[in-house]
Structure formats: structure tokens, C-alpha cells
Design a protein around this motif. Sequence first.
Motif, PDB file in Angstrom:
ATOM      1  N   ASP A  34       1.375  42.948  29.111  1.00 58.30           N
ATOM      2  CA  ASP A  34       2.793  42.793  29.457  1.00 58.30           C
ATOM      3  C   ASP A  34       3.561  42.630  28.147  1.00 58.30           C
ATOM      4  OD1 ASP A  34       2.029  42.819  32.093  1.00 58.30           O
ATOM      5  OD2 ASP A  34       2.065  40.632  32.313  1.00 58.30           O
ATOM      6  N   ILE A  35       4.567  43.474  27.952  1.00 57.46           N
ATOM      7  CA  ILE A  35       5.365  43.439  26.727  1.00 57.46           C
ATOM      8  C   ILE A  35       6.719  42.809  27.041  1.00 57.46           C
ATOM      9  CG2 ILE A  35       6.248  44.762  24.798  1.00 57.46           C
ATOM     10  CD1 ILE A  35       3.200  44.858  25.122  1.00 57.46           C
ATOM     11  N   ILE A  36       7.070  41.758  26.283  1.00 59.62           N
ATOM     12  CA  ILE A  36       8.320  41.031  26.503  1.00 59.62           C
ATOM     13  C   ILE A  36       9.252  41.303  25.326  1.00 59.62           C
ATOM     14  CG2 ILE A  36       9.364  38.776  26.876  1.00 59.62           C
ATOM     15  CD1 ILE A  36       6.682  37.809  27.943  1.00 59.62           C
ATOM     16  N   PHE A  37      10.434  41.848  25.635  1.00 60.57           N
ATOM     17  CA  PHE A  37      11.434  42.151  24.607  1.00 60.57           C
ATOM     18  C   PHE A  37      12.518  41.071  24.607  1.00 60.57           C
ATOM     19  CE2 PHE A  37       9.608  46.293  25.613  1.00 60.57           C
ATOM     20  CZ  PHE A  37       9.405  46.843  24.360  1.00 60.57           C
ATOM     21  N   ASP A  38      12.962  40.724  23.422  1.00 57.61           N
ATOM     22  CA  ASP A  38      14.039  39.744  23.274  1.00 57.61           C
ATOM     23  C   ASP A  38      15.346  40.352  23.795  1.00 57.61           C
ATOM     24  OD1 ASP A  38      16.398  38.504  21.628  1.00 57.61           O
ATOM     25  OD2 ASP A  38      14.756  37.072  21.498  1.00 57.61           O
ATOM     26  N   ARG A  39      15.961  39.684  24.789  1.00 56.96           N
ATOM     27  CA  ARG A  39      17.160  40.235  25.418  1.00 56.96           C
ATOM     28  C   ARG A  39      18.333  40.317  24.439  1.00 56.96           C
ATOM     29  NH1 ARG A  39      19.056  41.113  30.534  1.00 56.96           N
ATOM     30  NH2 ARG A  39      17.104  40.347  31.423  1.00 56.96           N
ATOM     31  N   SER A  40      18.447  39.354  23.524  1.00 58.18           N
ATOM     32  CA  SER A  40      19.581  39.367  22.601  1.00 58.18           C
ATOM     33  C   SER A  40      19.532  40.564  21.659  1.00 58.18           C
ATOM     34  CB  SER A  40      19.616  38.063  21.799  1.00 58.18           C
ATOM     35  OG  SER A  40      18.433  37.923  21.021  1.00 58.18           O
ATOM     36  N   ARG A  41      18.303  41.041  21.339  1.00 61.27           N
ATOM     37  CA  ARG A  41      18.178  42.172  20.429  1.00 61.27           C
ATOM     38  C   ARG A  41      18.047  43.511  21.156  1.00 61.27           C
ATOM     39  NH1 ARG A  41      13.363  40.008  16.703  1.00 61.27           N
ATOM     40  NH2 ARG A  41      12.896  38.878  18.615  1.00 61.27           N
ATOM     41  N   ALA A  42      17.407  43.498  22.318  1.00 64.09           N
ATOM     42  CA  ALA A  42      17.148  44.767  23.006  1.00 64.09           C
ATOM     43  C   ALA A  42      18.045  44.986  24.223  1.00 64.09           C
ATOM     44  CB  ALA A  42      15.687  44.817  23.444  1.00 64.09           C
ATOM     45  N   GLY A  43      18.753  43.939  24.654  1.00 67.46           N
ATOM     46  CA  GLY A  43      19.522  44.052  25.891  1.00 67.46           C
ATOM     47  C   GLY A  43      20.576  45.131  25.859  1.00 67.46           C
ATOM     48  N   SER A  44      21.302  45.272  24.753  1.00 67.70           N
ATOM     49  CA  SER A  44      22.380  46.265  24.692  1.00 67.70           C
ATOM     50  C   SER A  44      21.850  47.689  24.793  1.00 67.70           C
ATOM     51  CB  SER A  44      23.173  46.091  23.398  1.00 67.70           C
ATOM     52  OG  SER A  44      22.314  46.235  22.266  1.00 67.70           O
ATOM     53  N   MET A  45      20.646  47.955  24.235  1.00 66.52           N
ATOM     54  CA  MET A  45      20.086  49.308  24.286  1.00 66.52           C
ATOM     55  C   MET A  45      19.370  49.595  25.599  1.00 66.52           C
ATOM     56  SD  MET A  45      18.617  49.916  20.431  1.00 66.52           S
ATOM     57  CE  MET A  45      18.054  48.242  20.169  1.00 66.52           C
ATOM     58  N   LEU A  46      19.007  48.529  26.338  1.00 66.06           N
ATOM     59  CA  LEU A  46      18.325  48.720  27.620  1.00 66.06           C
ATOM     60  C   LEU A  46      19.256  48.506  28.798  1.00 66.06           C
ATOM     61  CD1 LEU A  46      14.952  46.888  26.877  1.00 66.06           C
ATOM     62  CD2 LEU A  46      15.378  49.348  26.936  1.00 66.06           C
ATOM     63  N   GLY A  47      20.544  48.287  28.513  1.00 67.29           N
ATOM     64  CA  GLY A  47      21.495  48.092  29.596  1.00 67.29           C
ATOM     65  C   GLY A  47      21.411  46.724  30.236  1.00 67.29           C
ATOM     66  N   GLY A  48      20.815  45.755  29.554  1.00 69.60           N
ATOM     67  CA  GLY A  48      20.668  44.420  30.121  1.00 69.60           C
ATOM     68  C   GLY A  48      21.459  43.371  29.392  1.00 69.60           C
ATOM     69  N   GLY A  49      22.474  43.784  28.653  1.00 72.28           N
ATOM     70  CA  GLY A  49      23.228  42.798  27.888  1.00 72.28           C
ATOM     71  C   GLY A  49      24.304  42.091  28.666  1.00 72.28           C
ATOM     72  N   MET A  54      11.775  44.083  18.022  1.00 76.56           N
ATOM     73  CA  MET A  54      12.458  43.519  19.193  1.00 76.56           C
ATOM     74  C   MET A  54      11.492  42.892  20.190  1.00 76.56           C
ATOM     75  SD  MET A  54      15.448  46.364  19.889  1.00 76.56           S
ATOM     76  CE  MET A  54      14.334  47.771  19.815  1.00 76.56           C
ATOM     77  N   VAL A  55      10.193  42.951  19.907  1.00 75.85           N
ATOM     78  CA  VAL A  55       9.200  42.380  20.813  1.00 75.85           C
ATOM     79  C   VAL A  55       9.129  40.864  20.597  1.00 75.85           C
ATOM     80  CG1 VAL A  55       6.760  42.305  21.427  1.00 75.85           C
ATOM     81  CG2 VAL A  55       7.865  44.499  20.953  1.00 75.85           C
ATOM     82  N   ALA A  56       9.288  40.115  21.695  1.00 77.37           N
ATOM     83  CA  ALA A  56       9.222  38.652  21.617  1.00 77.37           C
ATOM     84  C   ALA A  56       7.806  38.145  21.833  1.00 77.37           C
ATOM     85  CB  ALA A  56      10.161  38.033  22.650  1.00 77.37           C
ATOM     86  N   ALA A  57       7.024  38.837  22.663  1.00 82.64           N
ATOM     87  CA  ALA A  57       5.660  38.386  22.946  1.00 82.64           C
ATOM     88  C   ALA A  57       4.875  39.502  23.606  1.00 82.64           C
ATOM     89  CB  ALA A  57       5.671  37.151  23.840  1.00 82.64           C
ATOM     90  N   VAL A  58       3.554  39.417  23.471  1.00 88.79           N
ATOM     91  CA  VAL A  58       2.625  40.316  24.151  1.00 88.79           C
ATOM     92  C   VAL A  58       1.690  39.444  24.983  1.00 88.79           C
ATOM     93  CG1 VAL A  58       0.801  42.030  23.894  1.00 88.79           C
ATOM     94  CG2 VAL A  58       2.751  42.045  22.313  1.00 88.79           C
ATOM     95  N   VAL A  59       1.685  39.678  26.290  1.00 81.47           N
ATOM     96  CA  VAL A  59       0.856  38.901  27.207  1.00 81.47           C
ATOM     97  C   VAL A  59      -0.347  39.753  27.599  1.00 81.47           C
ATOM     98  CG1 VAL A  59       0.761  37.682  29.408  1.00 81.47           C
ATOM     99  CG2 VAL A  59       2.874  37.678  28.071  1.00 81.47           C
ATOM    100  N   ILE A  60      -1.548  39.231  27.357  1.00 83.92           N
ATOM    101  CA  ILE A  60      -2.776  39.960  27.646  1.00 83.92           C
ATOM    102  C   ILE A  60      -3.212  39.638  29.075  1.00 83.92           C
ATOM    103  CG2 ILE A  60      -5.181  40.310  26.976  1.00 83.92           C
ATOM    104  CD1 ILE A  60      -4.408  39.375  24.155  1.00 83.92           C
TER     105      ILE A  60
END
Length: 426
Positions: free
Chosen positions: A121-136, A100-106
Motif C-alpha cells: 500500500d503506497i501512501i502519498f502526502d496530501r499536502s504535496r500530491a493532493g493538487s496533482m491528484l485532484g484531492g486538494g 511525495m510518498v509518505a509511507a509504504v505499507v507491506i
Amino acid sequence: MMTITLPLSRSLSRSRMMGAGLGAIALAAVAGTALFAQVSGDRGIAPVASSTDIVANNITVDVHGKTAEEARQTGWREAQRKAWEKLGGPDLPDSRIESMVAAVVIDHEQLGPRRYIATLDIIFDRSRAGSMLGGGGKQSHSAPMLTLPVLIDGGAATMFETRNPWQRVWANFQAGGSAIDYVRPAGAGGESLLLTYGQTGRRSRLWWNTILSEFGAADVIIPIARLQHEWPGGPITGTFTARYGPDNRLLGEFTLRAENDSELEPMLERAVHRFDDLFASGLAEGKLKPDPTLESERIEISPEIRRLIEVSRQAEAAEQQERTEQAEAENPADLESSTAPQQTEQQAVSNFAVQFTTPNAAAVDAALAAVRSAPGVRGAATSSIAIGGTSVMRVSYAGDLSALAATLRARGWNVTEGSNALSISR
């Protein structure tokens, strides 16, 4: 061979003319160089493209491995797991989190033969992780807000005049997941002349409307960072103030501390996220909304007020009708003679360009108010503003250009007529 000798007075006169000409050329060259220097140089930081993905910032790792590459991969997996926990995600295997990780920013990293230290900085794809993180779900957003970051350091207040760390952290801020629609200028070219700390103290709605329309914003927010150094290279105390609107209203304030210069940028990054929380809270409380005085056409009249206005208009029309009927009954001939000119006096409304000098913002408002109050003027609005120069307004007038010129002369203006345009001055 013939020798011609000029009189002494003419020789001196010609020498003076040549000197004056050379002086004028040198002055023009210096002025052109100064004007170019005002908009050139090392200024302007383009903001990063914002996404709507979910970001976990400032994840630190310190891990070991058999090789440098293995240590780095181990560090990234640990950072992804820490980021998932920081965002409140459920227990999942590392492979599922990594998918579900979209990118890693150093932000910062140190590589050794068998060790890896980094801030990521860890960036998660909202379409895949949003429902489990309450951000859908859908999130309410503010109107576009022009963001003017002010840095006060060493007694000097700067915005975009030179590149500074406060401008840089705002340009690098990933605002896609925020409730605030930030409009972040790059500060390059002429923007460094237009957007200065002095602008935050202006109250002219006309001036603010011009700037906001230039950047497609509805209102303004002003995050201010005031830095105090205890000694060179020592601890730094940052006082951060959030202000908003053309009246520079206070929204909130907080303080952070950095132990030395190397910790200054991480402190400023934390401050940006605190500001984002402050502005989001202000939006939820109903404070952070476009000022209705900025654009008159945005003002909504309530139904109750609209009904009162309509009743007042009807009463005024009925009273006028009663007076007309009474006058007609008393003297019909006088009524006919008085109404005939009114019908012939109706003239078409035309639009004319009017140039006027504007040494400052107050002169713009004063000229508009004076022209709008002139008899026969149906409306006046600026089409071009040049503070310190000549601005242009479009005037709607019931009559021809000569009549408008005469009207303005009667109100104390010096008027010069041109082709479908006027130039006025005091």
C-alpha cells in the motif's frame, strides 16, 4: 480430660450449615470466574490511526535484481509508479513521485536472493500530491458513524466476542481519506458484551442513544460479511450487506469470491473498500444522515411549522382571556376565590433520583413513560442504565419527595423513600 458430645440433630445441623457455607463460597468463586471470563480472553483489536493522506491499496510487484536489497528497492519504485498511475496522476519522473510518498505499507512480501514479490500500500502526502491528484480541495464528511462489523460464518454471527478477520480488516482500514467518519470500537473488555449481533435488531431509541453517547457517535452503520465455504480449504463466497440506522435499513449488497483460505483476507480488504464506496454513495444521496428520532433536541422545526405553532398559541391565549373576562363579568367574587388558590399552589420544581428495576430495554422505556405521565412531573431522563439490574432516572417534580412518592403509589408503583431518592417497582 472432659469429652463433650453434641446431640445428633445439632451435629447434623452444624454440618449442613458448614456444607451450605462452603457451597456458597464455591458458587461465588465460579460466578466471579465466569464474569471475568466474559470480558477477558483474546478479544479486541485497536483500530489504526487514520490520516488524511492519499492511499493506493493492493499494489503488486514481481521484480528481479542483482541482490535481494536491489530487487526490493526496484520493487518499491515500481510500486510507487503503479500507485501513482492508479490514482490518475500525471506523468512524472520516479524521483519526483518518490518525494511525495509518505509511507509504504507491506501487506505481504517474499524475498529471494535476486527476486522480490510483494503486495504493498503506497501512501502519498496530501499536502504535496493532493493538487496533482485532484484531492486538494475540501471534502464533505458524514457525522460520526458507529461501525459494527458483523461476521456470519458457519451459522454463527459474531462481532467483538472473539477476534476475527472481518474485525481485523476494519481495524486496519485507513479511513482518513474517506467521506465517512468511522467510529471503530476496539471490542476489548466490556465492549464485547455491549456490542453484539443482537444489538443490531433492537429498535429502542433510548438504548441506542446510550450506546451512541458512550462512543461519541451520531448514528450507526453495519457492514455484514456472510461467508460460505464450498468445502474445507476450498473456494469461499462472501455476501456483503451494508445496513444503517437504528432500524437496520438496507443500503446495498454485493458478492465476492476467494479461491481458498489464503485469499480470504485480501477478499475482505477489497470488501471494506467496496463498503466505503457504498457508504459514501449513501451519504451523497442523503440516506446516510443521523436519524432525527435518536436525539429529540436535534430535530429542526421548519419556519412554516413554527409560525403555525405560534399562531395556535396566540389563538389559545386569546380564547382563554375571553373566557376569563366573561367569568369576571358574570361573578367577580367567584373569580377572585378561584384564582387565589392557583397563585398559592405554584411550587418550586425539584430534582430527585429514582431507582427502578430494568430486566430488559423495554422496561426502561416503560418506566420512563409511566413516570413522565404522572401529574406534577416536569421531566424524566435516565442517568444510569443497567439492563438486568437497577437503573436510575432523574425526575423533575413540582413538589417535595413525599408528594412524588404519593403520586407514583397512586399510579400502581411500590415506592420506598430514601434520602432525596426513591426506589420504585411493580
